[in-house]
Design an enzyme around this catalytic site. Structure first.
Site, PDB file in Angstrom:
ATOM      1  N   ASN A   1      -3.339   5.629  15.672  1.00  0.00           N
ATOM      2  CA  ASN A   1      -4.543   5.420  14.871  1.00  0.00           C
ATOM      3  C   ASN A   1      -5.128   4.056  15.205  1.00  0.00           C
ATOM      4  OD1 ASN A   1      -4.287   7.891  13.315  1.00  0.00           O
ATOM      5  ND2 ASN A   1      -2.513   6.929  12.362  1.00  0.00           N
TER       6      ASN A   1
ATOM      7  N   GLY B   1       6.992  -1.744   6.046  1.00  0.00           N
ATOM      8  CA  GLY B   1       8.348  -2.266   6.058  1.00  0.00           C
ATOM      9  C   GLY B   1       9.342  -1.403   6.814  1.00  0.00           C
ATOM     10  N   GLU B   2      10.516  -1.977   7.066  1.00  0.00           N
ATOM     11  CA  GLU B   2      11.648  -1.299   7.705  1.00  0.00           C
ATOM     12  C   GLU B   2      12.652  -0.947   6.615  1.00  0.00           C
ATOM     13  OE1 GLU B   2      14.368   0.435   9.132  1.00  0.00           O
ATOM     14  OE2 GLU B   2      13.200  -0.170  10.902  1.00  0.00           O
TER      15      GLU B   2
ATOM     16  N   GLU C   1       0.819  -1.210   0.000  1.00  0.00           N
ATOM     17  CA  GLU C   1       0.000   0.000   0.000  1.00  0.00           C
ATOM     18  C   GLU C   1       0.857   1.266   0.000  1.00  0.00           C
ATOM     19  OE1 GLU C   1      -4.221  -1.323   1.985  1.00  0.00           O
ATOM     20  OE2 GLU C   1      -2.649  -0.658   3.384  1.00  0.00           O
TER      21      GLU C   1
ATOM     22  N   CYS D   1       6.239  -4.491  15.635  1.00  0.00           N
ATOM     23  CA  CYS D   1       5.667  -3.472  16.532  1.00  0.00           C
ATOM     24  C   CYS D   1       4.260  -3.890  16.949  1.00  0.00           C
ATOM     25  CB  CYS D   1       5.630  -2.122  15.838  1.00  0.00           C
ATOM     26  SG  CYS D   1       7.252  -1.477  15.366  1.00  0.00           S
TER      27      CYS D   1
ATOM     28  N   CYS E   1       6.314  -6.543   7.310  1.00  0.00           N
ATOM     29  CA  CYS E   1       7.359  -6.065   8.213  1.00  0.00           C
ATOM     30  C   CYS E   1       7.657  -7.116   9.271  1.00  0.00           C
ATOM     31  CB  CYS E   1       6.940  -4.761   8.890  1.00  0.00           C
ATOM     32  SG  CYS E   1       8.293  -3.963   9.785  1.00  0.00           S
TER      33      CYS E   1
ATOM     34  N   CYS F   1      -0.797   6.238   9.892  1.00  0.00           N
ATOM     35  CA  CYS F   1       0.423   5.565  10.331  1.00  0.00           C
ATOM     36  C   CYS F   1       0.069   4.348  11.180  1.00  0.00           C
ATOM     37  CB  CYS F   1       1.283   6.525  11.150  1.00  0.00           C
ATOM     38  SG  CYS F   1       1.968   7.887  10.206  1.00  0.00           S
TER      39      CYS F   1
ATOM     40  N   CYS G   1       1.195  -1.873  15.362  1.00  0.00           N
ATOM     41  CA  CYS G   1       1.181  -1.647  13.919  1.00  0.00           C
ATOM     42  C   CYS G   1       0.577  -2.831  13.173  1.00  0.00           C
ATOM     43  CB  CYS G   1       2.605  -1.399  13.430  1.00  0.00           C
ATOM     44  SG  CYS G   1       2.722  -1.062  11.658  1.00  0.00           S
TER      45      CYS G   1
ATOM     46  N   SER H   1      11.962   6.012  15.048  1.00  0.00           N
ATOM     47  CA  SER H   1      10.753   5.732  15.830  1.00  0.00           C
ATOM     48  C   SER H   1      11.164   5.359  17.248  1.00  0.00           C
ATOM     49  CB  SER H   1       9.956   4.598  15.179  1.00  0.00           C
ATOM     50  OG  SER H   1       9.446   5.006  13.928  1.00  0.00           O
ATOM     51  N   LEU H   2      11.103   6.341  18.151  1.00  0.00           N
ATOM     52  CA  LEU H   2      11.549   6.129  19.520  1.00  0.00           C
ATOM     53  C   LEU H   2      10.422   5.559  20.374  1.00  0.00           C
ATOM     54  CD1 LEU H   2      14.118   6.468  21.194  1.00  0.00           C
ATOM     55  CD2 LEU H   2      13.314   8.763  21.825  1.00  0.00           C
TER      56      LEU H   2
END
Length: 283
Positions: free
Chosen positions: A231, A104-105, A32, A56, A52, A274, A59, A155-156
Site C-alpha cells: 500500500n 508494533g511487533e 490506531e 521495516c 515499532c 497494511c 512500513c 512476515s517473510l
C-alpha cells in the site's frame, strides 16, 4: 471487560465500510485500530505497541518511535470500543476474526499480547486470534506452547537474507532459515499451518526465481502463503505491482503444490492498509 483509558480522537470510514480509529492513550501517545470485512466476514486489526522498533523500510509505523508496549487492557479496549462503535452505527458484528497485526511487533510485547489474546478469544465466537511477527525466533518457540487458538503469521517478504535485510534491517540477528525452523516447530507442535506473509514489490521480490525459491523454502504441509500488495506511502521507494502479476506469482506457487491466497487491500484511501498506520502523523 477492561478499564483502560482509550479516547477516540479520530475515525475515518471509506466507501467499502473500512474504518480506522485513532486513539489517544492516558500518557498522550496515540495508536490506531482498523475494522474491515473480507470473505471471512467482519474483523479487527489491533495494535500491540504505540510504534515499532523493527524498522521495516516499507512500513509507516516504523517512523513512530520510540515504541511503547500496550497493556493487555489497552489491546482489548481497542476491540471493545470498536465493537461499541459498530453497534451504534447499526452494524451487526458477530466477529469472524481478530488479528494482532496493527502497529508494533506482538512478540516484543509477549505477555500482554498472550493475555489480550486469551481475553479476546473468550469474548468472541472466533476460532483463532491471529498475530503477525517479523520473526522473533525465541518467542516463536515459546508461542508453540501457548493455547491452540493462536494463529501464527510470519512476515517473510523475501527468499534471500540479503533482500530481507533490505526490507527488514533489524532482523539481521535471525536469518530466514532460523525463522522458518522455528515456524516449522510451531506448525508441527500445534498441528496448524503457519501463514507466511509475502508482500510483493515490483522488481524486488516478484520474479520467477523468487517464486521458485519460496517453493523450496516452504513445506506445503506446514505453510500456506498470503500474497499481499504494498500500500503506497508517500516518500517510500517502492512500487505496487499489478494484480495480474500477483495472480501469476500465485499460480507458480500453486503449480508446485503450495497453497497461496492473494489478500485484498483494504482501507488504502484512508491510510488504513497494511503498513500505512502512523498514529502520530498529525500529533
Amino acid at each position: 471487560m477492561t478499564d483502560a483509558a482509550l479516547r477516540l480522537t479520530e475515525r475515518h470510514i471509506d466507501d467499502e465500510g473500512t474504518a480506522k480509529y485513532l486513539w489517544t492513550l492516558h500518557d498522550g501517545r496515540r495508536v490506531e485500530t482498523v475494522f474491515f470485512s473480507h470473505h471471512a466476514g467482519p474483523g479487527q486489526c489491533l495494535s500491540t505497541q504505540t510504534g515499532c522498533a523493527i524498522g521495516c523500510t516499507f512500513c509507516a509505523t516504523a517512523l513512530q518511535r520510540p515504541a511503547r508496549n500496550l497493556s493487555a487492557d489497552e489491546i482489548v479496549a481497542q476491540a471493545v470500543q470498536v465493537d461499541e462503535d459498530c453497534r451504534e452505527r447499526g452494524l451487526t458484528v458477530p466477529w469472524r476474526f481478530v488479528t494482532l497485526s496493527g502497529m508494533g511487533e506482538p512478540l516484543l510485547n509477549y505477555d500482554n499480547m498472550v493475555e489480550a489474546a486469551r481475553r479476546l478469544y473468550e469474548w468472541t465466537d472466533i476460532e483463532v486470534v491471529s498475530l503477525t511477527t517479523s520473526g522473533v525466533v525465541p518467542r516463536i518457540y515459546q508461542l508453540a506452547d501457548e493455547p491452540t487458538y493462536l494463529q501464527l503469521h510470519v512476515s517473510l517478504h523475501a527468499t534471500s537474507d540479503e533482500t530481507r535485510r533490505q526490507l527488514i534491517p533489524t532482523t539481521r540477528k535471525w536469518g530466514i532459515e532460523e525463522i522458518l525452523t522455528a515456524a516449522r516447530h510451531f506448525a508441527r507442535t500445534r498441528g496448524r499451518r503457519v501463514i507466511a506473509n509475502y508482500l510483493l514489490f515490483e522488481s524486488v521480490n516478484d520474479r520467477i526465481d523468487d517464486a521458485r525459491r519460496l517453493v523450496d523454502l516452504l513445506d506445503p504441509e506446514l505453510f500456506e502463503v498470503h500474497l499481499l500488495l504494498w500500500n503506497e506511502i508517500p516518500g517510500f521507494p517502492f512500487r505496487r505491482i499489478d494484480d495480474h502479476r500477483v495472480d501469476e506469482f500465485r499460480e507458480l506457487l500453486a503449480d508446485a503444490g503450495l497453497m497461496a491466497k492473494p489478500m485484498p487491500s483494504k482501507g488504502r484511501d484512508i491510510q488504513a492498509g497494511c503498513g500505512q498506520l502512523l498514529a502520530e502523523r498529525s500529533a
